[in-house]
Each structure stands twice: as structure tokens, then as C-alpha cells.
Design a protein around this motif. Structure first.
Motif, PDB file in Angstrom:
ATOM      1  N   PRO A   1       0.796  -1.233   0.000  1.00  0.00           N
ATOM      2  CA  PRO A   1       0.000   0.000   0.000  1.00  0.00           C
ATOM      3  C   PRO A   1       0.827   1.280   0.000  1.00  0.00           C
ATOM      4  O   PRO A   1       0.391   2.293  -0.543  1.00  0.00           O
ATOM      5  CB  PRO A   1      -0.841  -0.118   1.278  1.00  0.00           C
ATOM      6  CG  PRO A   1      -0.081  -1.076   2.152  1.00  0.00           C
ATOM      7  CD  PRO A   1       0.548  -2.050   1.206  1.00  0.00           C
ATOM      8  N   ASP A   2       2.026   1.244   0.597  1.00  0.00           N
ATOM      9  CA  ASP A   2       2.828   2.461   0.660  1.00  0.00           C
ATOM     10  C   ASP A   2       3.254   2.943  -0.723  1.00  0.00           C
ATOM     11  O   ASP A   2       3.571   4.121  -0.899  1.00  0.00           O
ATOM     12  CB  ASP A   2       4.069   2.240   1.523  1.00  0.00           C
ATOM     13  CG  ASP A   2       3.732   2.086   3.004  1.00  0.00           C
ATOM     14  OD1 ASP A   2       2.596   2.416   3.385  1.00  0.00           O
ATOM     15  OD2 ASP A   2       4.608   1.629   3.758  1.00  0.00           O
ATOM     16  N   THR A   3       3.257   2.044  -1.721  1.00  0.00           N
ATOM     17  CA  THR A   3       3.680   2.451  -3.065  1.00  0.00           C
ATOM     18  C   THR A   3       2.629   3.287  -3.774  1.00  0.00           C
ATOM     19  O   THR A   3       2.900   3.815  -4.858  1.00  0.00           O
ATOM     20  CB  THR A   3       4.008   1.224  -3.935  1.00  0.00           C
ATOM     21  OG1 THR A   3       2.812   0.488  -4.221  1.00  0.00           O
ATOM     22  CG2 THR A   3       5.027   0.321  -3.253  1.00  0.00           C
ATOM     23  N   THR A   4       1.450   3.402  -3.197  1.00  0.00           N
ATOM     24  CA  THR A   4       0.404   4.211  -3.827  1.00  0.00           C
ATOM     25  C   THR A   4       0.416   5.662  -3.350  1.00  0.00           C
ATOM     26  O   THR A   4      -0.416   6.461  -3.784  1.00  0.00           O
ATOM     27  CB  THR A   4      -0.998   3.622  -3.573  1.00  0.00           C
ATOM     28  OG1 THR A   4      -1.304   3.704  -2.170  1.00  0.00           O
ATOM     29  CG2 THR A   4      -1.059   2.168  -4.023  1.00  0.00           C
ATOM     30  N   PHE A   5       1.364   6.019  -2.471  1.00  0.00           N
ATOM     31  CA  PHE A   5       1.446   7.394  -1.987  1.00  0.00           C
ATOM     32  C   PHE A   5       1.674   8.351  -3.160  1.00  0.00           C
ATOM     33  O   PHE A   5       2.562   8.157  -3.982  1.00  0.00           O
ATOM     34  CB  PHE A   5       2.592   7.536  -0.978  1.00  0.00           C
ATOM     35  CG  PHE A   5       2.813   8.948  -0.497  1.00  0.00           C
ATOM     36  CD1 PHE A   5       1.869   9.574   0.305  1.00  0.00           C
ATOM     37  CD2 PHE A   5       3.954   9.646  -0.857  1.00  0.00           C
ATOM     38  CE1 PHE A   5       2.062  10.868   0.748  1.00  0.00           C
ATOM     39  CE2 PHE A   5       4.152  10.947  -0.416  1.00  0.00           C
ATOM     40  CZ  PHE A   5       3.215  11.558   0.391  1.00  0.00           C
ATOM     41  N   GLY A   6       0.853   9.374  -3.261  1.00  0.00           N
ATOM     42  CA  GLY A   6       0.963  10.345  -4.338  1.00  0.00           C
ATOM     43  C   GLY A   6       0.527   9.818  -5.690  1.00  0.00           C
ATOM     44  O   GLY A   6       0.820  10.417  -6.719  1.00  0.00           O
TER      45      GLY A   6
ATOM     46  N   GLY B   1      -9.228  -0.864   6.266  1.00  0.00           N
ATOM     47  CA  GLY B   1      -8.162  -0.381   7.132  1.00  0.00           C
ATOM     48  C   GLY B   1      -7.082   0.425   6.442  1.00  0.00           C
ATOM     49  O   GLY B   1      -6.146   0.900   7.097  1.00  0.00           O
ATOM     50  N   PHE B   2      -7.189   0.602   5.134  1.00  0.00           N
ATOM     51  CA  PHE B   2      -6.166   1.371   4.430  1.00  0.00           C
ATOM     52  C   PHE B   2      -6.218   2.836   4.849  1.00  0.00           C
ATOM     53  O   PHE B   2      -7.285   3.439   4.931  1.00  0.00           O
ATOM     54  CB  PHE B   2      -6.381   1.275   2.918  1.00  0.00           C
ATOM     55  CG  PHE B   2      -5.487   2.191   2.119  1.00  0.00           C
ATOM     56  CD1 PHE B   2      -4.132   1.938   2.021  1.00  0.00           C
ATOM     57  CD2 PHE B   2      -6.010   3.303   1.461  1.00  0.00           C
ATOM     58  CE1 PHE B   2      -3.303   2.777   1.273  1.00  0.00           C
ATOM     59  CE2 PHE B   2      -5.197   4.144   0.713  1.00  0.00           C
ATOM     60  CZ  PHE B   2      -3.841   3.883   0.625  1.00  0.00           C
ATOM     61  N   THR B   3      -5.049   3.402   5.140  1.00  0.00           N
ATOM     62  CA  THR B   3      -4.931   4.823   5.473  1.00  0.00           C
ATOM     63  C   THR B   3      -3.997   5.475   4.475  1.00  0.00           C
ATOM     64  O   THR B   3      -2.855   5.029   4.302  1.00  0.00           O
ATOM     65  CB  THR B   3      -4.370   5.020   6.893  1.00  0.00           C
ATOM     66  OG1 THR B   3      -5.245   4.364   7.833  1.00  0.00           O
ATOM     67  CG2 THR B   3      -4.263   6.492   7.234  1.00  0.00           C
ATOM     68  N   ARG B   4      -4.483   6.505   3.817  1.00  0.00           N
ATOM     69  CA  ARG B   4      -3.657   7.200   2.835  1.00  0.00           C
ATOM     70  C   ARG B   4      -2.460   7.875   3.496  1.00  0.00           C
ATOM     71  O   ARG B   4      -2.558   8.424   4.584  1.00  0.00           O
ATOM     72  CB  ARG B   4      -4.462   8.306   2.155  1.00  0.00           C
ATOM     73  CG  ARG B   4      -5.555   7.860   1.240  1.00  0.00           C
ATOM     74  CD  ARG B   4      -6.297   9.103   0.753  1.00  0.00           C
ATOM     75  NE  ARG B   4      -7.424   8.775  -0.090  1.00  0.00           N
ATOM     76  CZ  ARG B   4      -7.336   8.606  -1.417  1.00  0.00           C
ATOM     77  NH1 ARG B   4      -6.167   8.754  -2.008  1.00  0.00           N
ATOM     78  NH2 ARG B   4      -8.404   8.303  -2.121  1.00  0.00           N
ATOM     79  N   GLY B   5      -1.333   7.876   2.785  1.00  0.00           N
ATOM     80  CA  GLY B   5      -0.261   8.761   3.179  1.00  0.00           C
ATOM     81  C   GLY B   5      -0.683  10.192   2.935  1.00  0.00           C
ATOM     82  O   GLY B   5      -1.413  10.483   1.977  1.00  0.00           O
ATOM     83  N   ASP B   6      -0.271  11.090   3.791  1.00  0.00           N
ATOM     84  CA  ASP B   6      -0.665  12.496   3.694  1.00  0.00           C
ATOM     85  C   ASP B   6       0.576  13.355   3.486  1.00  0.00           C
ATOM     86  O   ASP B   6       1.471  13.390   4.338  1.00  0.00           O
ATOM     87  CB  ASP B   6      -1.398  12.901   4.976  1.00  0.00           C
ATOM     88  CG  ASP B   6      -2.002  14.285   4.881  1.00  0.00           C
ATOM     89  OD1 ASP B   6      -1.233  15.261   4.738  1.00  0.00           O
ATOM     90  OD2 ASP B   6      -3.238  14.398   4.961  1.00  0.00           O
ATOM     91  N   PHE B   7       0.629  14.049   2.361  1.00  0.00           N
ATOM     92  CA  PHE B   7       1.791  14.849   2.000  1.00  0.00           C
ATOM     93  C   PHE B   7       2.084  15.926   3.047  1.00  0.00           C
ATOM     94  O   PHE B   7       3.244  16.172   3.413  1.00  0.00           O
ATOM     95  CB  PHE B   7       1.552  15.475   0.631  1.00  0.00           C
ATOM     96  CG  PHE B   7       2.686  16.288   0.094  1.00  0.00           C
ATOM     97  CD1 PHE B   7       3.927  15.725  -0.144  1.00  0.00           C
ATOM     98  CD2 PHE B   7       2.500  17.631  -0.218  1.00  0.00           C
ATOM     99  CE1 PHE B   7       4.975  16.477  -0.657  1.00  0.00           C
ATOM    100  CE2 PHE B   7       3.542  18.390  -0.738  1.00  0.00           C
ATOM    101  CZ  PHE B   7       4.783  17.821  -0.960  1.00  0.00           C
TER     102      PHE B   7
END
Length: 212
Positions: A177-182, A195-201
Motif C-alpha cells: 500500500p505504501d507504493t500508492t502514496f501520491g 483499514g487502508f490509510t492514505r499517506g498524507d503529504f
């Protein structure tokens, strides 16, 4: 005799045939037919917009663009686009294609989920993105006639495509999931992965090691 779909000739060189076989062996029917449509849509959009690309390079870019969703080529910790791009470069170099042309195809695949930028790059990069956007998002849908769309879909059907491709994205990304940041693919996990939480810039900037 080379196959033609909607007036677009499918490359029939040894390189193109081996690319087709590789994707046919590795990918589901869903991904295979989608990838072939991406090539044809991109070529048709190229005619309409006055952009032409080397057919073999364009074909490999289209055919390999979703290899990172397959069990054979997906990795654990990098973007799925890079998985396909890396394999395309390896494949092309092994067939004697120049480093610059192989890199052009790498860029086409690596950037195919990045809006707008690819359209300002080389013809190969632009047309792979045009094809993906047409097939997945319907961008430019009315630029291709009903009869041409019907011919392409008759050759490469898309049953329940919207749901099926979203499922393929989900399955190909849920373990990294971390590879979907941005990346637009974060939207897929937000919809389908509990349970997925987006990375926040903004959070990344504010919590960095810098004092101010």
C-alpha cells in the motif's frame, strides 16, 4: 499476414510476437485484452491528434504496462508501474533495442498513471497513456467512432471490465500500500482495502526531521 483491428496493424515482428507470448503467458485474459486495446486505442488517438510512434515500441509499452499486476512480475516494495517498466526495458535490451528506445518505453509504462505529463513527452509515452486513459477512464471516448469502438471490443472483449480491472488493481496493490502514496491508485485501496490509510503529504512535511 499481420492482423489489423479498426484499421490499426498489430506489429508482427519477432519482437512483437515474443512480447505477445510473454504477456499471454503471464497475464489474465482481462489484462491481456486490456493491453491489446490500449495499443489500438493509442494508435487511433494518435491518428486523431497527429502523433505517430514507432509501432514496435508503442506495442511493447502497451502490452507490458500492467505486467506489475501479474504474479510473475509483481514485486513487494515498488510501484507496479515500475515492475512492468523494468521488464519491458530488460526485454527490449535483450532483443538488441537501443538503451534510449528502451528507456523511452520504460518512461511510457512508469508514467502511465500520472495525469497530463506523459502527453508532453515522446510519442511512445503519450500514446501509451492515451490508450490507457481511453480504455480505463473513457477520456476521449467520443473522439473514436462507434463503429471503430465496436470493432476493437469485438476483437478484444471487455465483459464487466470496470469491476474486473478495479479488482485487478486491488489485488495487485494491497500487499504494497505504501507504493500508492501520491498516486491515483491510492483511490483503489481507499475504496476496497479495509483499514487502508492514505499517506498524507502535509503530514510528511510537518513530521520530517527538519526543525522548521
Amino acid at each position: 499476414m499481420a492482423e489489423s483491428i479498426a484499421g490499426i496493424t498489430i506489429p508482427d515482428s519477432t519482437l512483437a510476437r515474443e512480447a505477445t507470448e510473454l504477456v499471454r503467458d503471464a497475464a489474465s485474459d482481462l489484462v491481456f485484452h486490456h493491453s491489446r486495446r490500449v495499443f489500438v486505442w493509442g494508435a487511433l488517438r494518435g491518428i486523431e491528434t497527429g502523433v505517430s510512434a514507432d509501432p514496435e515500441l508503442h506495442y511493447v509499452g502497451a502490452m507490458f504496462h500492467d505486467l506489475g499486476l501479474t504474479d510473475a512480475y509483481k514485486t513487494e516494495n515498488q510501484r507496479f508501474e515500475i515492475d512492468g517498466a523494468d521488464e519491458a526495458r530488460r526485454f527490449l535490451l535483450s532483443h538488441g533495442i537501443s538503451e534510449s528506445d528502451a528507456t523511452d518505453v520504460w518512461n511510457a509504462i512508469a508514467l502511465h498513471t500520472t495525469p497530463e505529463i506523459p502527453l508532453h513527452m515522446s510519442p511512445v509515452v503519450a500514446l501509451v497513456t492515451r490508450g490507457v486513459e481511453f480504455d480505463v477512464l473513457g477520456i476521449g471516448y467520443d473522439a473514436i467512432t462507434d463503429s471503430l469502438r465496436e470493432e476493437v471490443v469485438a476483437a478484444h472483449p471487455r465483459p464487466d471490465f470496470k469491476n474486473q480491472i478495479l479488482g485487478a488493481f486491488h489485488q495487485g496493490l494491497r500487499h504494497r500500500p505504501d507504493t500508492t502514496f501520491g498516486n491515483v491508485k491510492a483511490d483503489v485501496l481507499a475504496h476496497f482495502e479495509p483499514g487502508f490509510t492514505r499517506g498524507d503529504f502535509v503530514d510528511v512535511i510537518q513530521s520530517s526531521a527538519w526543525a522548521e
